[in-house]
Scaffold this motif. Structure first.
Motif, short mmCIF file in Angstrom:
data_model
loop_
_atom_site.label_atom_id
_atom_site.label_comp_id
_atom_site.label_asym_id
_atom_site.label_seq_id
_atom_site.Cartn_x
_atom_site.Cartn_y
_atom_site.Cartn_z
N LYS A 116 0.82 -1.19 0.00
CA LYS A 116 0.00 0.00 0.00
C LYS A 116 0.87 1.26 0.00
N ILE A 117 1.95 1.21 0.77
CA ILE A 117 2.76 2.43 0.97
C ILE A 117 3.76 2.66 -0.17
N LEU A 118 4.36 1.57 -0.68
CA LEU A 118 5.42 1.75 -1.69
C LEU A 118 5.00 2.56 -2.92
N PRO A 119 3.81 2.33 -3.48
CA PRO A 119 3.44 3.14 -4.65
C PRO A 119 3.44 4.63 -4.36
N LYS A 120 3.12 4.99 -3.12
CA LYS A 120 3.12 6.43 -2.76
C LYS A 120 4.55 6.96 -2.74
N ILE A 121 5.47 6.11 -2.26
CA ILE A 121 6.88 6.53 -2.23
C ILE A 121 7.41 6.69 -3.66
N ILE A 122 7.04 5.72 -4.50
CA ILE A 122 7.49 5.77 -5.91
C ILE A 122 6.94 7.03 -6.60
N GLU A 123 5.74 7.38 -6.23
CA GLU A 123 5.14 8.58 -6.80
C GLU A 123 5.91 9.83 -6.37
N GLN A 124 6.37 9.79 -5.14
CA GLN A 124 7.12 10.94 -4.61
C GLN A 124 8.55 10.98 -5.14
N TYR A 125 9.13 9.82 -5.42
CA TYR A 125 10.51 9.74 -5.92
C TYR A 125 10.53 8.94 -7.23
N PRO A 126 9.90 9.46 -8.28
CA PRO A 126 9.70 8.64 -9.49
C PRO A 126 11.00 8.27 -10.20
N LYS A 127 12.04 9.05 -10.03
CA LYS A 127 13.27 8.80 -10.79
C LYS A 127 14.32 8.07 -9.97
N GLY A 234 12.70 1.53 -14.59
CA GLY A 234 11.29 1.38 -14.93
C GLY A 234 10.62 0.28 -14.13
N GLY A 235 11.43 -0.58 -13.48
CA GLY A 235 10.87 -1.65 -12.64
C GLY A 235 10.50 -1.10 -11.28
N THR A 236 9.76 -1.87 -10.52
CA THR A 236 9.41 -1.37 -9.19
C THR A 236 9.97 -2.31 -8.12
N PRO A 237 10.18 -1.77 -6.95
CA PRO A 237 10.68 -2.62 -5.87
C PRO A 237 9.61 -3.53 -5.29
N MET A 238 8.39 -3.42 -5.82
CA MET A 238 7.27 -4.21 -5.26
C MET A 238 7.55 -5.70 -5.30
#
Ligand SMILES: [Zn+2]
Length: 325
Positions: A116-127, A234-238
């Protein structure tokens, strides 16, 4: 992955007709809801752990585990008209640290929070980019696990304070496995967030550089085994969450040897298994604590008017079977 069965799981069979009658003694949870099969496995390991604690200095843990999740109350939920699913509504958990059921539920709750939280972090630090780092040192006798983890905590702290340490935020979990020689293998799994230019810049650290940095921070006189992998651009840590937030010690290691397990309990008493740091601390520090909710409460499904189903743990059968009401 069966261990990661979501909090609400779908029924892939229709309910046997016997559920409506008094003759439900042989209806098992795993038959009604195959995705809830992990319950049998974890409760079965809990029986084994209960036996290992019995008669030891941890006898009270044995009693608590005995009554852990003996009765499961599920609601039969209409999943948007697509399928019926079982949703756990209540159960009593013992919260003993090494109870296999409780550590499974804890891991599920941590994973759910992280997803739930990680996508918000990725949004805040997209690069920003992500690294998955596994830090180890030589195996140690089980009696030295506590002092070794204390050393490793200090070593990690020293490393994270180095000027060349590239991560601006991290999530770290502790795992202790049992080596074939009976020694313990304590190690850290770390998710590191590094700045966008890390791979092209001067601050990039090769695998050998990480080994050197960890060796010095740990003040070791040998090169420790270490693994570092990058999440591709482009990958995610999810995808790393299951590995990162799994159990501190896997169930088969817990029940391998009574002496080893009792010593592990002594050694791990009140040791924290997850820590967070840097800019991710604010977002993820919730994961450092024991989740209060081991059920997975949410308000997505209506609780009113749903059908309640009860399953009790049958030791003899090593299965949860439906109970008449
Ligand atoms: Zn428990």
């Amino acid at each position: 992955m069966s261990d990661c069965a979501p909090v609400g799981t779908c029924l892939n069979t229709s309910l046997p007709s016997s559920t409506a009658t008094s003759n439900s003694a042989n209806v098992s949870l795993s038959d009604v809801s195959p995705q809830d099969k992990p319950w049998d496995k974890h409760r079965s390991f809990a029986d084994a752990v209960e036996g290992l604690y019995r008669g030891s200095e941890f006898n009270s843990y044995s009693t608590r585990i005995h009554f852990c999740s003996e009765l499961l109350h599920f609601g039969l939920v209409d999943d948007d008209g697509n399928a019926l699913k079982l949703k756990l509504r209540s159960a009593r958990f013992c919260r003993v640290r090494h109870c296999p059921v409780c550590q499974w539920r804890r891991s599920l709750m941590w994973k759910a929070k992280a997803y739930k939280i990680l996508p918000k972090i990725i949004e805040q630090y997209p690069k920003h980019r992500w690294l998955f780092l596994t830090l180890t040192q030589k195996n140690v006798p089980i009696t030295e696990v506590r002092s070794t983890l204390t050393d490793m905590n200090r070593g990690f702290q020293r490393m994270s304070q180095l000027k060349v340490f590239p991560a601006v935020g991290w999530l770290r979990s502790t795992e202790v496995t049992r080596g074939t020689d009976g020694h313990a293998h304590p190690h850290f799994h770390c998710l590191l967030m590094v700045p966008p230019g890390y791979f092209a810049g001067q601050n990039y650290i090769k695998q050998s550089g990480w080994v050197e940095m960890w060796r010095k921070s740990m003040r070791l006189d040998y090169n420790p085994v270490l693994d570092v992998q990058a999440v591709k651009q482009g990958g995610t840590p999810m995808e790393l969450i299951p590995e990162l937030l799994k159990y501190c010690t896997k169930e088969s290691d817990l029940v391998h040897s009574r002496e080893w397990f009792l010593e592990l309990t002594r050694q791990m008493n009140k040791m924290r298994s997850i820590s967070t740091g840097g800019v991710l601390k604010e977002h993820l520090k919730e994961l450092e604590n024991e989740p209060e909710d081991l059920i997975g409460k949410d308000d997505e499904a209506k609780i009113q008017d749903e059908i309640a189903l009860y399953f009790g743990w049958k030791r003899k059968d090593q299965k949860y079977l439906m109970i008449d009401q």
